[in-house]
Design a protein around this motif. Structure first.
Motif, PDB file in Angstrom:
ATOM      1  N   VAL A 252       1.026  -1.185  -0.046  1.00 59.44           N
ATOM      2  CA  VAL A 252       0.065  -0.151  -0.002  1.00 59.44           C
ATOM      3  C   VAL A 252       0.888   1.285   0.147  1.00 59.44           C
ATOM      4  CG1 VAL A 252      -1.671   1.260   1.189  1.00 59.44           C
ATOM      5  CG2 VAL A 252      -1.757  -1.169   1.283  1.00 59.44           C
ATOM      6  N   TRP A 253       0.587   2.120  -0.943  1.00 59.66           N
ATOM      7  CA  TRP A 253       1.328   3.300  -0.991  1.00 59.66           C
ATOM      8  C   TRP A 253       0.551   4.435  -0.221  1.00 59.66           C
ATOM      9  CZ3 TRP A 253       5.558   5.819  -1.016  1.00 59.66           C
ATOM     10  CH2 TRP A 253       5.726   7.241  -1.563  1.00 59.66           C
ATOM     11  N   GLN A 254       1.151   5.019   0.673  1.00 60.78           N
ATOM     12  CA  GLN A 254       0.579   6.182   1.096  1.00 60.78           C
ATOM     13  C   GLN A 254       1.142   7.327   0.939  1.00 60.78           C
ATOM     14  OE1 GLN A 254      -2.048   6.187   3.535  1.00 60.78           O
ATOM     15  NE2 GLN A 254      -2.451   4.049   3.558  1.00 60.78           N
ATOM     16  N   PRO A 255       0.781   8.122  -0.094  1.00 58.14           N
ATOM     17  CA  PRO A 255       1.523   9.258  -0.739  1.00 58.14           C
ATOM     18  C   PRO A 255       1.588  10.465   0.449  1.00 58.14           C
ATOM     19  CG  PRO A 255      -0.507   9.127  -1.708  1.00 58.14           C
ATOM     20  CD  PRO A 255      -0.437   7.864  -0.772  1.00 58.14           C
ATOM     21  N   ASP A 256       0.693  10.511   1.302  1.00 55.95           N
ATOM     22  CA  ASP A 256       0.879  11.612   2.346  1.00 55.95           C
ATOM     23  C   ASP A 256       1.924  11.380   3.333  1.00 55.95           C
ATOM     24  OD1 ASP A 256      -0.880   9.647   3.162  1.00 55.95           O
ATOM     25  OD2 ASP A 256      -1.784  10.944   4.684  1.00 55.95           O
ATOM     26  N   MET A 257       2.239  10.302   3.595  1.00 55.68           N
ATOM     27  CA  MET A 257       3.529   9.823   4.336  1.00 55.68           C
ATOM     28  C   MET A 257       4.622   9.553   3.748  1.00 55.68           C
ATOM     29  SD  MET A 257       1.445   7.478   7.103  1.00 55.68           S
ATOM     30  CE  MET A 257       2.732   6.731   7.938  1.00 55.68           C
ATOM     31  N   ASN A 258       4.741   9.516   2.335  1.00 57.33           N
ATOM     32  CA  ASN A 258       5.717   8.867   1.486  1.00 57.33           C
ATOM     33  C   ASN A 258       6.244   7.542   1.990  1.00 57.33           C
ATOM     34  OD1 ASN A 258       6.014  10.935  -0.535  1.00 57.33           O
ATOM     35  ND2 ASN A 258       6.809  12.177   0.760  1.00 57.33           N
ATOM     36  N   ALA A 259       5.187   6.786   2.289  1.00 60.20           N
ATOM     37  CA  ALA A 259       5.785   5.548   2.938  1.00 60.20           C
ATOM     38  C   ALA A 259       5.009   4.192   2.107  1.00 60.20           C
ATOM     39  CB  ALA A 259       5.214   5.353   4.196  1.00 60.20           C
ATOM     40  N   LEU A 260       5.820   3.279   1.941  1.00 60.91           N
ATOM     41  CA  LEU A 260       4.891   2.095   1.325  1.00 60.91           C
ATOM     42  C   LEU A 260       4.898   1.023   2.361  1.00 60.91           C
ATOM     43  CD1 LEU A 260       4.542   0.362  -1.185  1.00 60.91           C
ATOM     44  CD2 LEU A 260       7.108  -0.432  -1.308  1.00 60.91           C
ATOM     45  N   LEU A 261       3.736   0.877   2.758  1.00 65.37           N
ATOM     46  CA  LEU A 261       3.337  -0.185   3.635  1.00 65.37           C
ATOM     47  C   LEU A 261       3.388  -1.571   3.212  1.00 65.37           C
ATOM     48  CD1 LEU A 261       0.585   1.863   5.292  1.00 65.37           C
ATOM     49  CD2 LEU A 261       2.947   1.840   6.039  1.00 65.37           C
ATOM     50  N   PHE A 262       3.897  -2.369   3.836  1.00 59.76           N
ATOM     51  CA  PHE A 262       3.982  -3.958   3.377  1.00 59.76           C
ATOM     52  C   PHE A 262       3.628  -4.839   4.332  1.00 59.76           C
ATOM     53  CE2 PHE A 262       7.081  -7.481   2.810  1.00 59.76           C
ATOM     54  CZ  PHE A 262       6.432  -7.986   1.656  1.00 59.76           C
ATOM     55  N   SER A 263       3.038  -5.853   3.878  1.00 54.17           N
ATOM     56  CA  SER A 263       2.709  -7.131   4.822  1.00 54.17           C
ATOM     57  C   SER A 263       2.783  -8.322   3.880  1.00 54.17           C
ATOM     58  CB  SER A 263       1.333  -7.002   5.671  1.00 54.17           C
ATOM     59  OG  SER A 263       0.243  -7.044   4.531  1.00 54.17           O
ATOM     60  N   CYS A 264       3.273  -9.478   4.827  1.00 50.20           N
ATOM     61  CA  CYS A 264       3.312 -10.696   4.013  1.00 50.20           C
ATOM     62  C   CYS A 264       2.794 -11.888   4.946  1.00 50.20           C
ATOM     63  CB  CYS A 264       4.857 -10.925   3.674  1.00 50.20           C
ATOM     64  SG  CYS A 264       5.346 -12.890   3.073  1.00 50.20           S
ATOM     65  N   GLY A 265       1.501 -12.262   4.634  1.00 50.33           N
ATOM     66  CA  GLY A 265       0.736 -13.131   5.399  1.00 50.33           C
ATOM     67  C   GLY A 265       0.766 -14.422   4.978  1.00 50.33           C
ATOM     68  N   PHE A 266       0.310 -15.457   5.738  1.00 51.80           N
ATOM     69  CA  PHE A 266       0.130 -16.940   5.626  1.00 51.80           C
ATOM     70  C   PHE A 266      -0.973 -17.160   6.111  1.00 51.80           C
ATOM     71  CE2 PHE A 266       3.392 -16.393   8.371  1.00 51.80           C
ATOM     72  CZ  PHE A 266       3.051 -16.913   9.588  1.00 51.80           C
ATOM     73  N   GLU A 267      -1.557 -18.467   5.105  1.00 51.20           N
ATOM     74  CA  GLU A 267      -2.863 -19.072   5.580  1.00 51.20           C
ATOM     75  C   GLU A 267      -2.671 -19.884   6.946  1.00 51.20           C
ATOM     76  OE1 GLU A 267      -6.949 -19.276   5.463  1.00 51.20           O
ATOM     77  OE2 GLU A 267      -5.881 -18.469   4.018  1.00 51.20           O
ATOM     78  N   MET A 268      -3.072 -19.219   8.030  1.00 46.55           N
ATOM     79  CA  MET A 268      -2.930 -19.996   9.345  1.00 46.55           C
ATOM     80  C   MET A 268      -3.790 -19.141  10.263  1.00 46.55           C
ATOM     81  SD  MET A 268      -0.028 -20.779  11.919  1.00 46.55           S
ATOM     82  CE  MET A 268       0.898 -21.650  10.848  1.00 46.55           C
ATOM     83  N   LYS A 269      -4.995 -19.718  10.453  1.00 44.33           N
ATOM     84  CA  LYS A 269      -5.977 -19.223  11.505  1.00 44.33           C
ATOM     85  C   LYS A 269      -5.630 -19.301  12.868  1.00 44.33           C
ATOM     86  CE  LYS A 269      -9.613 -18.044   8.112  1.00 44.33           C
ATOM     87  NZ  LYS A 269     -10.415 -16.774   8.115  1.00 44.33           N
ATOM     88  N   VAL A 270      -5.676 -18.620  13.550  1.00 43.92           N
ATOM     89  CA  VAL A 270      -5.234 -19.078  15.160  1.00 43.92           C
ATOM     90  C   VAL A 270      -6.633 -19.094  15.790  1.00 43.92           C
ATOM     91  CG1 VAL A 270      -4.016 -18.167  17.314  1.00 43.92           C
ATOM     92  CG2 VAL A 270      -2.909 -17.659  14.912  1.00 43.92           C
ATOM     93  N   PRO A 271      -6.734 -20.263  16.383  1.00 44.77           N
ATOM     94  CA  PRO A 271      -7.826 -20.437  17.233  1.00 44.77           C
ATOM     95  C   PRO A 271      -7.899 -19.658  18.487  1.00 44.77           C
ATOM     96  CG  PRO A 271      -6.851 -22.603  16.746  1.00 44.77           C
ATOM     97  CD  PRO A 271      -5.965 -21.436  16.427  1.00 44.77           C
ATOM     98  N   ARG A 272      -9.105 -18.984  19.088  1.00 50.90           N
ATOM     99  CA  ARG A 272      -9.025 -18.284  20.198  1.00 50.90           C
ATOM    100  C   ARG A 272      -8.206 -18.748  21.256  1.00 50.90           C
ATOM    101  NH1 ARG A 272     -11.794 -14.077  20.672  1.00 50.90           N
ATOM    102  NH2 ARG A 272     -13.330 -14.569  18.922  1.00 50.90           N
ATOM    103  N   ASN A 273      -8.354 -20.065  21.529  1.00 48.92           N
ATOM    104  CA  ASN A 273      -7.815 -20.627  22.758  1.00 48.92           C
ATOM    105  C   ASN A 273      -6.243 -20.916  22.481  1.00 48.92           C
ATOM    106  OD1 ASN A 273      -7.708 -22.737  20.558  1.00 48.92           O
ATOM    107  ND2 ASN A 273      -7.863 -24.555  22.076  1.00 48.92           N
ATOM    108  N   ARG A 274      -5.530 -20.472  21.368  1.00 48.41           N
ATOM    109  CA  ARG A 274      -4.132 -20.349  21.109  1.00 48.41           C
ATOM    110  C   ARG A 274      -3.521 -19.299  21.003  1.00 48.41           C
ATOM    111  NH1 ARG A 274      -1.766 -23.777  23.303  1.00 48.41           N
ATOM    112  NH2 ARG A 274       0.021 -23.679  22.074  1.00 48.41           N
ATOM    113  N   ARG A 275      -4.293 -18.232  21.032  1.00 49.40           N
ATOM    114  CA  ARG A 275      -4.068 -16.660  20.919  1.00 49.40           C
ATOM    115  C   ARG A 275      -2.946 -16.046  21.934  1.00 49.40           C
ATOM    116  NH1 ARG A 275      -9.296 -14.064  18.434  1.00 49.40           N
ATOM    117  NH2 ARG A 275      -9.497 -15.190  16.609  1.00 49.40           N
ATOM    118  N   ALA A 276      -3.208 -16.471  23.066  1.00 47.04           N
ATOM    119  CA  ALA A 276      -2.386 -15.924  24.279  1.00 47.04           C
ATOM    120  C   ALA A 276      -0.790 -16.523  23.697  1.00 47.04           C
ATOM    121  CB  ALA A 276      -2.877 -16.425  25.741  1.00 47.04           C
ATOM    122  N   ALA A 277      -0.755 -17.761  23.656  1.00 51.78           N
ATOM    123  CA  ALA A 277       0.511 -18.390  23.154  1.00 51.78           C
ATOM    124  C   ALA A 277       1.140 -17.886  21.969  1.00 51.78           C
ATOM    125  CB  ALA A 277       0.261 -20.074  22.996  1.00 51.78           C
ATOM    126  N   VAL A 278       0.260 -17.637  20.946  1.00 55.10           N
ATOM    127  CA  VAL A 278       0.777 -17.150  19.827  1.00 55.10           C
ATOM    128  C   VAL A 278       1.363 -15.628  19.962  1.00 55.10           C
ATOM    129  CG1 VAL A 278       0.103 -16.107  17.495  1.00 55.10           C
ATOM    130  CG2 VAL A 278      -0.416 -18.384  18.305  1.00 55.10           C
TER     131      VAL A 278
END
Length: 168
Positions: free
Chosen positions: A55-81
Motif C-alpha cells: 500500500v502506497w501512502q503518498p501523504d506519508m511518502n511510505a510504502l506499507l507492506f505485509s506478508c501473510g500466510f494462511e493460518m487461522k489462530v484459534p481463540r484458545n491458542r492466541r495467548a500462546a501466539v
C-alpha cells in the motif's frame, strides 16, 4: 512533538506500486492491482503460499507492506501466539510479526519510508520481499508448533530455529 523540516519544498516520491508491478510481472507472480495505491501478490513458499500486500501512502511518502500466510489462530491458542510473537520479534532486525485482529492470521509487516527520495529502487523492493519471505519461512514452523502442535512458545521457537547440517 513536531519536527520542523528544513525543506518544506521537497517533491513527493514517485508511486512505488508501479515499480512493484514491474518486478511482480518480471517474476510472473500472481497479482492484482486493486487501485493505483494497492497491490496484492501471491508467492509459493516452502511451507505454504504467501500473500503480499503493498500500500502506497503518498501523504506519508511510505510504502506499507505485509506478508501473510494462511493460518487461522484459534481463540484458545492466541495467548500462546502473542507470546511467540514477542519472542520472534526480538530476533528481527527489520519489520515485525503481528496477528491481524479481524482474521487472526500471522503476518510480517514493514514500512519503507521514501521522503526525500525520488522513489523506491528495484533493490529496495526486492530486499523488502526477500526479507519478508525469509523471515516467514524461518518462523512458520514455530507458529505451526504453537497453533497445531500445542507446544509452548519458547519450545516451538527453539525447535524451529534448529539448522540441520548435512544430508540424511
Amino acid at each position: 512533538m513536531t519536527i520542523t523540516s528544513a525543506s518544506e519544498m521537497s517533491a513527493p516520491a514517485a508511486n512505488p506500486i508501479d515499480l512493484v508491478e514491474e518486478i511482480v510481472a518480471a517474476n510472473e507472480w500472481a497479482h492484482e492491482r486493486a487501485s493505483d495505491d494497492e497491490m496484492f501478490v501471491e508467492i509459493g513458499g516452502r511451507w505454504c503460499d504467501y500473500r503480499l500486500f503493498f500500500v502506497w501512502q503518498p501523504d506519508m511518502n511510505a510504502l506499507l507492506f505485509s506478508c501473510g500466510f494462511e493460518m487461522k489462530v484459534p481463540r484458545n491458542r492466541r495467548a500462546a501466539v502473542f507470546e511467540l510473537l514477542s519472542l520472534v520479534n526480538e530476533k528481527l532486525w527489520l519489520g515485525h510479526f503481528d496477528l491481524a485482529g479481524d482474521s487472526s492470521q500471522p503476518s510480517f509487516r514493514h514500512a519503507l519510508l521514501l521522503r526525500g527520495s525520488l522513489g523506491a529502487s528495484v533493490e529496495q523492493v526486492e530486499d523488502l520481499v526477500d526479507a519478508a519471505l525469509s523471515e516467514c519461512e524461518r518462523f512458520y514452523p514455530a507458529f505451526q508448533f504453537v497453533v497445531w502442535g500445542g507446544k509452548a512458545p519458547g519450545e516451538a521457537l527453539t525447535a524451529a530455529m534448529i539448522d540441520p547440517v548435512g544430508e540424511a
